[in-house]
Motif scaffolding. Sequence first.
Motif, PDB file in Angstrom:
ATOM      1  N   CYS A  19     -31.878-115.709 -43.842  1.00 39.26           N
ATOM      2  CA  CYS A  19     -30.200-115.604 -43.815  1.00 39.26           C
ATOM      3  C   CYS A  19     -29.635-114.703 -44.871  1.00 39.26           C
ATOM      4  N   CYS A  22     -27.450-116.429 -47.530  1.00 42.20           N
ATOM      5  CA  CYS A  22     -28.126-117.179 -48.506  1.00 42.20           C
ATOM      6  C   CYS A  22     -28.931-116.600 -49.546  1.00 42.20           C
ATOM      7  N   CYS A  43     -27.808-119.087 -41.327  1.00 46.91           N
ATOM      8  CA  CYS A  43     -28.577-120.472 -41.178  1.00 46.91           C
ATOM      9  C   CYS A  43     -27.800-121.321 -40.156  1.00 46.91           C
ATOM     10  N   ASN A  49     -25.243-124.213 -45.956  1.00 42.12           N
ATOM     11  CA  ASN A  49     -24.205-123.341 -45.850  1.00 42.12           C
ATOM     12  C   ASN A  49     -23.852-122.981 -44.523  1.00 42.12           C
ATOM     13  N   HIS A  51     -24.471-120.835 -42.257  1.00 43.77           N
ATOM     14  CA  HIS A  51     -23.848-119.508 -42.232  1.00 43.77           C
ATOM     15  C   HIS A  51     -23.575-118.926 -40.700  1.00 43.77           C
TER      16      HIS A  51
HETATM   17 ZN   LIG Z   1     -27.220-119.228 -44.904  1.00 43.17          ZN
END
Ligand SMILES: [Zn+2]
Length: 86
Positions: A19, A22, A43, A49, A51
């Motif tokens: 990711c 991240c 992610c 998070n 994402h």
């Molecule tokens: Zn992420």
Amino acid sequence: MPCTHLDQIREVTPSADGCGDCLKIGDTWVHLRLCLTCGHVGCCDSSKNKHATKHFHATQHPIIKSFQPGEDWGWCYVDEEMFDEI
Ligand SMILES: [Zn+2]
Ligand SMILES: [Zn+2]
Ligand SMILES: [Zn+2]
């Protein structure tokens, strides 16, 4: 209703092996998802998070697939529909 977003799937090259969002902030993730419109790797929702979901909200790219080895399922965020194979 069957998903009408399959025409937004492109031949994509994954943007990273992890990711990227991240990695930028030095965080970790649980699993990875691949955007099938642009190749963004983000992610999953079990990750802190989220994402991949944030990428959908930012871009409206509707369809992702699992980026985990051996997993071949996909997901449409708009229809909240799962695909067994994609
Ligand atoms: Zn992420
Ligand atoms: Zn759809
Ligand atoms: Zn995308």
